[in-house]
Scaffold this active site. Structure first.
Site, mmCIF file in Angstrom:
data_model
loop_
_atom_site.group_PDB
_atom_site.id
_atom_site.type_symbol
_atom_site.label_atom_id
_atom_site.label_comp_id
_atom_site.label_asym_id
_atom_site.label_seq_id
_atom_site.Cartn_x
_atom_site.Cartn_y
_atom_site.Cartn_z
ATOM 1 N N SER A 680 0.804 -1.232 0.000
ATOM 2 C CA SER A 680 0.000 0.000 0.000
ATOM 3 C C SER A 680 0.834 1.278 0.000
ATOM 4 C CB SER A 680 -0.943 0.005 1.210
ATOM 5 O OG SER A 680 -0.211 0.004 2.415
ATOM 6 N N LYS A 723 -6.301 3.803 8.912
ATOM 7 C CA LYS A 723 -5.380 4.759 8.297
ATOM 8 C C LYS A 723 -5.943 6.176 8.326
ATOM 9 C CE LYS A 723 -3.243 1.359 5.184
ATOM 10 N NZ LYS A 723 -3.065 0.920 3.789
#
Length: 800
Positions: A680, A723
């Site tokens: 990611s 996140k």
């Protein structure tokens, strides 16, 4: 007078306790007293002759001459044997009667002058012969009732020639009190002696006859009892064989009544009745009977027909779950759906639910809350470390100490056949030579099979279809595929900062106040204090550490209340710092200005989201790529993919296409000691490389996450909720996310959505103008054309 003195013999005297020795008798006995041993030693030095005399009182330990009878026997010592216990065993042969005339002083042993009494020789009269015959006849009667008499004694009695010899021999070999034997020894007239023995024999024979009758009657009585017992047992077996057993024992009958009352299936009922019949045939105290009783008690205590009534009200259930647990909306909704279907169908939905997530997020507690909300009993079964299949299925009854498995034990403890069974830590099951407990759970958790679950100990089918199974796991990948296929996995994410705050405020603080003996009026936590605890003293997915810290603070308040008599407490940031010491963790801080080659990435960890800055430095060199920061294999590949993406689009990005020949690129991910992996960070590294190659700074308040391909496409990622919370805590204003993750924005906390702007992108060309300062927008047509040209060129090179 002189003639008499010539017959006297000076001999050592040996007193005997409870023993009378007759002439011509050969006996042996142990000597232990010091004076007696000295007498033996003195006799051995002088013709081996010794005078044996009986003590009047057998209990006397150190008698003198006056405490012994005057008449005894002069005997010869045949043998002296020293024993291991320091005693002396002597073998002595009686010679003739004698009497003590004068004691003689000796400091070592008893000494005396004794006068011999030899038997006179004379011819027997008819009266004496008749008396001898009468004595022998009575001795025969005595032998019949007395304990076994050796044949050599009987033979010797028949061969005795004189009255005196016959009287002495019989008296010496029958069981008599030593006083009676002494009386016979003292009688010097042979006829009188034999007449006296006849009276004693008649009396002893009579007493022994009575004793024998008493013993025989007692033996007969015992044998009758045994006979009755065996007859009763035989009668019972015969009746069972003929099918006429109308009178079973009360215990077995009671068991049978309870079995019939359960209304079990015919096979199960017959199996239990068979055990009752076994019990009837066994003695009460036998070990096998005890095993059967334990088995029947265990089986009959199971709740075969006992069930709790569900109290399913969707509105009430929702309120109960919201009251006990903050957040977890997806899980609550799934539980409500399943119970709604159960109420409509009128039967249990067969789907097994598995709560999966990091430790401390409330998997077990919410399962218990579900049971409480619907009015069912719950039992928790800890599976962590279980290696033996018998722990699940039970032990067979052939083994000593066998017991049912954990499933049946939990149902027995619950007291109903439809409890909520919480199988905790199902991913921690192990296997060894004793079997695989995971395989044993396949039948338990299969709704098509568990209606006839057979525990090895119970050994008859039990219906588990009404049981509501809820399992928990930390790592779903550790659950074997066949078992995982039987469960619906519901993921529990780690709590966000806001969720932790609300849990602490609504649940943890009240719980710890009660534990520490405070009221809500006495101790108050400010909002900033709770955030302070969450941000600077915890790094966890759940709230266990947070709860311990709150309890630690309250315990310190309790000490202050007792020592300083302080009544109320207001817990602020400063109070926590004073009580718990310096901060354990620091929050991620944004750079103070826009920097070249530094980009804010976002990472997911088991304790929540974190800001992950990526740094890139470009130097003159030969085209080397250096990767540092404890990067995993996947992340290293992402870095190489990012370099290739920049190189393939160099012209459209305004970068010298030959940079890979004369520039060295170093990519670093702080903190260097913390392992990092995953795809990611692809667009983050690509953006940092672009900034370092062009010298253009990156906006300090922009963060990003997404996987990048060689063509520059941005691929979806996971953990967006965590996140986004990390971006919010760090003061980020804009977060770049993959377009395919746009649907995940529904799960984002409303507070985060209000403060942070989320921009979905599909390619790296869209990322550059958002993140880099003063960069013109690259058209999608131009970007795709460059990509297509690059791919075509590569294909031509390969074919050439």
């Amino acid at each position: 007078m002189d003639d008499r003195n010539d017959n006297l013999i000076l001999l050592p005297v040996l007193p005997l306790r409870g023993l009378v020795v007759f002439p011509k008798a050969l006996i042996h006995f142990d000597v232990g007293r010091k004076k007696s041993i000295s007498a033996i030693n003195a006799a051995m030095k002088n013709d081996q002759l010794i005078f044996l005399v009986t003590q009047k009182d057998a209990a006397e330990n150190d008698p003198d001459i006056t405490k012994c009878y005057s008449t005894g026997v002069v005997a010869k010592i045949v043998q002296v044997i020293k024993q291991p216990d320091n005693s002396t065993r002597v073998v002595i042969e009686g010679k003739f009667r004698a009497g003590i005339v004068t004691p003689v002083f000796d400091k070592n042993c008893l000494m005396a002058e004794v006068e011999p009494y030899p038997d006179k020789k004379f011819k027997h009269t008819s009266e004496q012969l008749g008396l001898m015959r009468a004595v022998r006849l009575e001795f025969e009667n005595y032998v019949k009732v007395a304990p076994r008499v050796p044949n050599d004694i009987i033979f010797k009695v028949a061969s005795c020639k004189s009255c005196g010899e016959l009287a002495d021999y019989i008296a010496d070999n029958i069981v008599l009190d030593y006083q009676a034997k002494q009386t016979i020894l003292e009688e010097l007239d042979q006829t009188e002696r034999l007449d006296m023995l006849l009276d004693i024999l008649i009396n002893e024979t009579y007493i022994l006859s009575i004793e024998k009758d008493i013993v025989q009657k007692a033996r007969d009585r015992i044998e009758d009892n045994q006979r009755d017992y065996f007859l009763r047992e035989q009668k019972k077996i015969i009746e069972e064989e003929l099918g006429e057993d109308d009178n079973p024992s009360a215990e077995a009958e009671a068991y049978a009544e309870r079995i019939y009352a359960l209304g079990l299936a015919e096979e199960s009922e017959n199996a239990l009745i068979k055990e009752c019949k076994k019990l009837m045939r066994m003695p009460y105290g036998s070990q096998e009977a005890s095993v059967i009783r334990t088995y029947l008690d265990t089986v009959l205590d199971l709740p075969w027909n006992t069930a709790t009534k569900d109290k399913i009200s969707v509105t009430k259930l929702r309120k109960e779950l919201d009251k006990s647990h903050f957040g977890l909306a997806k899980i609550k909704e799934r539980i409500i759906e399943q119970l709604a279907v159960t109420k409509l169908r009128g039967s249990q939905d067969g789907q097994i639910i598995c709560f999966a997530g990091p430790p401390g997020v409330g998997k077990t507690s919410i399962a218990q809350s579900i049971a409480k909300a619907i009015g069912r009993k719950s039992q928790r079964i800890a599976l962590g470390g279980v290696r033996d299949e018998a722990e699940i299925r039970g032990h067979r009854r052939t083994y000593i100490g066998s017991i049912p498995g954990r499933i049946m034990t939990a149902i027995q403890n619950a007291g109903s056949n439809n409890p909520v069974l919480i199988l905790d830590e199902i991913d921690k099951l192990a296997s060894d030579y004793k079997g695989d407990p995971t395989s044993a759970l396949l039948e338990v958790l299969d709704s098509e099979q568990n209606n006839k679950f057979v525990d090895h100990y119970i050994d008859i089918p039990f219906d588990l279809s009404n049981v509501m199974f809820i399992t928990t796991a930390n790592d779903v990948s550790q659950i074997p595929a066949p078992l995982r296929d039987r469960m619906e996995i519901i993921e529990l994410d780690s709590y966000t900062r806001e969720e932790k705050f609300n849990i602490a405020k609504k649940h943890l603080v009240p719980k710890q106040l009660e534990k520490c003996g405070f009221t809500a009026k006495e101790v108050k936590f400010t909002q900033s204090a709770l955030y302070f605890l969450i941000d600077f003293y915890t790094r966890e997915a759940g709230v266990r550490t947070l709860e311990r810290l709150i309890g630690n603070v309250l315990r310190k308040c309790a000490v202050k209340k007792l020592e300083d008599e302080q009544e109320t407490f207001k817990i602020t940031d400063k109070e926590i710092l004073a009580m718990l010491g310096h901060k354990k963790f620091t929050t991620d801080k944004l750079p103070s200005k826009d920097e070249i080659g530094t980009v804010n990435g976002l990472a997911w960890t088991s304790v929540g989201g974190e800001l992950l800055p990526i740094e890139v430095a470009v130097m003159e060199g030969t085209g080397k790529l250096e990767l540092t920061g404890s990067l995993g294999d996947v992340m290293q590949e992402s870095a190489k993919a990012a370099v290739t993406c920049i190189r393939s689009h160099a012209n459209s990005l305004g970068i010298n296409p030959q940079f890979y020949k004369n520039k060295d690129i170093h990519i670093h991910a702080p903190e260097g000691a913390v392992p990092k992996d995953g795809p990611s960070a692809g667009i983050t590294m690509a953006t940092a490389i672009y900034s370092a190659l062009t010298g253009k700074p990156v906006k300090r308040d922009v963060a990003m996450t997404g996987e990048i391909t060689l063509r520059g496409n941005v691929m979806p990622i996971g953990g967006l909720k965590e996140k986004s919370m990390a971006a919010y805590k760090s003061g980020i204003k804009t977060v770049i996310i993959p377009k395919e993750n746009e649907a995940d924005l529904e799960e984002i906390d409303p507070v985060v959505k209000e403060k942070v702007s989320f921009i979905p992108v599909t390619s790296f060309s869209q990322v550059v103008p958002i993140a880099i300062v003063d960069v013109p927008v690259i058209s999608e047509k131009q970007w795709n054309a460059v990509a297509d040209n690059t791919v075509t060129t590569k294909s031509e090179n390969i074919s050439q």
